[in-house]
Write an enzyme that holds these catalytic residues in place. Structure first.
Site, PDB file in Angstrom:
ATOM      1  N   TYR A 199     -10.950   5.096 -11.000  1.00  8.37           N
ATOM      2  CA  TYR A 199     -10.391   6.043  -9.794  1.00  8.37           C
ATOM      3  C   TYR A 199     -10.443   7.916  -9.900  1.00  8.37           C
ATOM      4  CZ  TYR A 199      -8.152   1.558  -8.768  1.00  8.37           C
ATOM      5  OH  TYR A 199      -7.666   0.569  -8.424  1.00  8.37           O
ATOM      6  N   CYS A 228     -16.139   4.030 -27.248  1.00 10.78           N
ATOM      7  CA  CYS A 228     -17.002   4.671 -27.286  1.00 10.78           C
ATOM      8  C   CYS A 228     -17.258   3.952 -25.801  1.00 10.78           C
ATOM      9  CB  CYS A 228     -18.160   4.161 -28.407  1.00 10.78           C
ATOM     10  SG  CYS A 228     -17.135   3.664 -29.655  1.00 10.78           S
ATOM     11  N   GLU A 229     -17.027   5.532 -25.370  1.00  6.16           N
ATOM     12  CA  GLU A 229     -17.578   5.540 -23.717  1.00  6.16           C
ATOM     13  C   GLU A 229     -16.914   6.849 -23.080  1.00  6.16           C
ATOM     14  OE1 GLU A 229     -18.518   3.671 -21.415  1.00  6.16           O
ATOM     15  OE2 GLU A 229     -18.312   1.840 -22.122  1.00  6.16           O
ATOM     16  N   GLU A 233       4.781  -6.260   1.450  1.00  2.95           N
ATOM     17  CA  GLU A 233       3.897  -6.718   0.446  1.00  2.95           C
ATOM     18  C   GLU A 233       3.713  -5.455  -0.619  1.00  2.95           C
ATOM     19  OE1 GLU A 233       0.209  -8.848   1.428  1.00  2.95           O
ATOM     20  OE2 GLU A 233       1.509 -10.191   2.385  1.00  2.95           O
ATOM     21  N   PRO A 234       4.694  -4.501  -1.517  1.00  2.00           N
ATOM     22  CA  PRO A 234       4.331  -3.534  -2.313  1.00  2.00           C
ATOM     23  C   PRO A 234       3.801  -4.042  -3.855  1.00  2.00           C
ATOM     24  CG  PRO A 234       6.360  -4.029  -1.340  1.00  2.00           C
ATOM     25  CD  PRO A 234       6.262  -4.586  -0.889  1.00  2.00           C
ATOM     26  N   GLY A 235       3.283  -3.286  -3.919  1.00  2.00           N
ATOM     27  CA  GLY A 235       3.304  -3.372  -5.495  1.00  2.00           C
ATOM     28  C   GLY A 235       3.774  -2.040  -6.129  1.00  2.00           C
ATOM     29  N   ARG A 236       2.462  -1.273  -6.416  1.00  2.00           N
ATOM     30  CA  ARG A 236       2.988  -0.179  -6.490  1.00  2.00           C
ATOM     31  C   ARG A 236       4.733   0.544  -6.255  1.00  2.00           C
ATOM     32  NH1 ARG A 236      -1.959   2.922  -7.192  1.00  2.00           N
ATOM     33  NH2 ARG A 236      -3.230   2.219  -5.866  1.00  2.00           N
ATOM     34  N   ARG A 241      -6.879   3.734 -14.936  1.00  2.00           N
ATOM     35  CA  ARG A 241      -6.880   4.049 -13.658  1.00  2.00           C
ATOM     36  C   ARG A 241      -7.794   5.485 -13.746  1.00  2.00           C
ATOM     37  NH1 ARG A 241      -3.209   5.618 -10.990  1.00  2.00           N
ATOM     38  NH2 ARG A 241      -3.650   5.348  -9.231  1.00  2.00           N
ATOM     39  N   GLY A 295       0.685  -1.537  -0.380  1.00  2.00           N
ATOM     40  CA  GLY A 295       0.044   0.275  -0.215  1.00  2.00           C
ATOM     41  C   GLY A 295       0.582   1.503  -0.165  1.00  2.00           C
TER      42      GLY A 295
HETATM   43  C1  LIG Z   1      -2.651  -5.244  -3.643  1.00  2.00           C
HETATM   44  C2  LIG Z   1      -2.447  -5.955  -2.574  1.00  2.00           C
HETATM   45  C3  LIG Z   1      -0.949  -5.257  -1.750  1.00  2.00           C
HETATM   46  C4  LIG Z   1       0.014  -4.170  -2.531  1.00  2.00           C
HETATM   47  O1  LIG Z   1      -0.744  -3.178  -3.046  1.00  2.00           O
HETATM   48  P1  LIG Z   1       0.148  -1.886  -3.349  1.00  2.00           P
HETATM   49  O2  LIG Z   1      -0.612  -0.326  -3.388  1.00  2.00           O
HETATM   50  O3  LIG Z   1       0.430  -2.037  -4.489  1.00  2.00           O
HETATM   51  O4  LIG Z   1       1.196  -1.998  -2.664  1.00  2.00           O
HETATM   52  C5  LIG Z   1      -0.737  -6.306  -1.216  1.00  2.00           C
HETATM   53  N1  LIG Z   1      -1.278  -6.817  -0.784  1.00  2.00           N
HETATM   54  C6  LIG Z   1      -2.093  -7.308  -1.042  1.00  2.00           C
HETATM   55  C7  LIG Z   1      -2.826  -8.283   0.217  1.00  2.00           C
HETATM   56  C8  LIG Z   1      -3.030  -6.638  -1.848  1.00  2.00           C
HETATM   57  O5  LIG Z   1      -4.090  -7.931  -2.019  1.00  2.00           O
END
Ligand SMILES: *Cc1c(COP(=O)(O)O)cnc(C)c1O
Length: 423
Positions: free
Chosen positions: A318, A345-346, A275-278, A314, A241
């Site tokens: 959002y 077409c939106e 658990e970072p993604g973004r 996005r 997150g």
């Molecule tokens: C989506 C998700 C993340 C990653 O979120 P980011 O905002 O991309 O860091 C981590 N853990 C879980 C369980 C998720 O569903």
């Protein structure tokens, strides 16, 4: 992966000439991911957490392209997955199954079977029903499962309502006051071992306070679990997150994040998982798109480009802001603000509104920045549009990570002549 040398101009970074050569070679729309930027982000976070045992598990759903996954695997990351499809992806990208955390509120029996067969390191339980199913599947397979419990810590993160996940009453996790009971049931199951408890409070969070609040609640919970005789815990997972800056707004500072969760790691002595993604990939990606037309209507200047909401959802989903810049200018632009819209077409199909983009005449090449996370991975075939190509850029060389889809790819599995069966 095919490596193409564009004949580097010695700039090393992501220069305009490199981007325009990639667009000329591969066509548009195309996603370009800067490998050095991903590496820098990973190392920055890893260094910030260096004061205690930790492991970074990349959240695959942010960008699940194999070349991106392999880049993170090579850095030493584990993976956090939310489906059986993501499990196949991470295994193909070279992650060891033991470095994989399986999260998600709705895991199916076949997904749990696949996870146990592969030997994933951790299945995060999100309900008592899921506990029963994982235990039953493990028994049927004659195997053992190491599990975690995803806790709903009831903290509020200041982010978009669609990306909040840690408040009471949301679909995610097991409420704090039920965790000890669930953990005791795990302990009573010979096929299961409780290795971890964790939280994930939302996405695009710039403030460390909710992490600190959640971490404090996890710390108390772990004391309670130990007092209840749970002795198998090895790790505590603070989720992902971590927010990034899309338009100059504050982003999460890795040292500040680490400061918020350090007391939890120190007090419990457990390995801290995150658990970072973004955070790892968001700023490393951009979407290149070409201007098709300009028009003026109802007082608006409109720039129609060849990428749309099926490529980058996005803004429509959002109301998200992505910076847009002109990579290669053409005549026919103006100094007046323009709305950059896609061909779908939106009316919600826009990439940016009221942007000042001189040089954005027909044929101009634009870069939509901050498009490394929740961008390609959310793309669709809507309007029967093949999905974009994806490129890894590494200094002065680039490689095709995904070929542009064809219309045949879109229609695979379909048939016009129905083969009817009795219902
Ligand atoms: C989506 C998700 C993340 C990653 O979120 P980011 O905002 O991309 O860091 C981590 N853990 C879980 C369980 C998720 O569903």
């Amino acid at each position: 992966m095919r490596v193409v040398r564009p004949g580097g101009d010695g700039r090393g970074g992501v220069g305009e000439s490199v981007l325009s050569r990639i667009a000329a070679r591969v066509g548009t729309p195309v996603y370009v991911y800067d490998v050095a930027a991903i590496q820098a982000r990973y190392r920055e976070l890893d260094r910030a957490l260096a004061g205690f045992p930790h492991h970074i598990h990349y959240s695959v759903k942010a960008n699940s392209t194999l070349g991106v996954l392999a880049t993170l695997q090579a850095l030493g990351a584990g993976a956090d997955i939310v489906s059986g499809g993501e499990l196949q992806r991470v295994l193909r990208a070279g992650f060891a199954a033991r470095d994989v955390i399986f999260s998600g509120v709705g895991k199916t029996r076949p997904e749990i079977e696949a996870a146990l067969a592969a030997g994933v390191g951790l299945i995060n339980l999100e309900s008592a029903g899921e506990l029963d199913l994982v235990a039953a599947v493990a028994r049927d397979m004659g195997t053992a499962a190491t599990v975690g419990i995803r806790v709903n810590p009831d903290v509020t993160a200041d982010t978009h309502p669609y990306t909040q996940t840690g408040e009471r009453g949301m679909k995610f996790g097991i409420p704090l006051d039920q965790v000890v009971a669930v953990a005791s049931r795990v302990r009573a199951e010979p096929a299961l071992t409780l290795r971890c408890v964790g939280m994930h409070i939302g996405s695009q969070i710039a403030d460390s306070a909710p992490y600190g609040q959640g971490a404090a609640k996890l710390e108390r919970l772990i004391e309670e679990l130990r007092a209840a005789g749970i002795t198998t815990l090895e790790c505590v997972d603070v989720g992902g997150g971590l927010g990034i800056s899309y338009a100059g707004e504050p982003a999460m500072v890795p040292e500040v994040f680490a400061g918020a969760v350090a007391p939890l790691a120190r007090a419990t002595g457990l390995t801290l998982l995150t658990e970072p993604g973004r955070f790892l990939v968001g700023s490393a990606g951009r979407l290149l798109t070409r201007v098709l037309y300009r028009k003026h209507t109802g007082g608006r200047d409109i720039v129609v480009v060849d990428a749309g909401m099926n490529d980058l959802l996005r803004p429509a989903l959002y109301g998200a802001h992505h910076e847009i810049r002109v990579v290669t200018a053409t005549p026919g632009g103006s100094e007046a603000p323009v709305d950059v819209v896609g061909p779908l077409c939106e009316s919600g199909d826009f990439l940016g509104l009221k942007r000042v983009l001189p040089g954005a005449g027909p044929g101009a090449l634009l870069a939509v920045e901050g498009a490394g996370a929740y961008a390609f991975s959310m793309s669709s075939h809507y309007n029967s549009r093949p999905r974009a190509a994806e490129i890894l850029l590494d200094g002065d060389r680039f490689a095709l990570a995904r070929a542009r889809e064809t219309v045949d790819d879109l229609m695979r599995g379909e048939t016009a002549a129905a083969a009817w069966e009795p219902a």
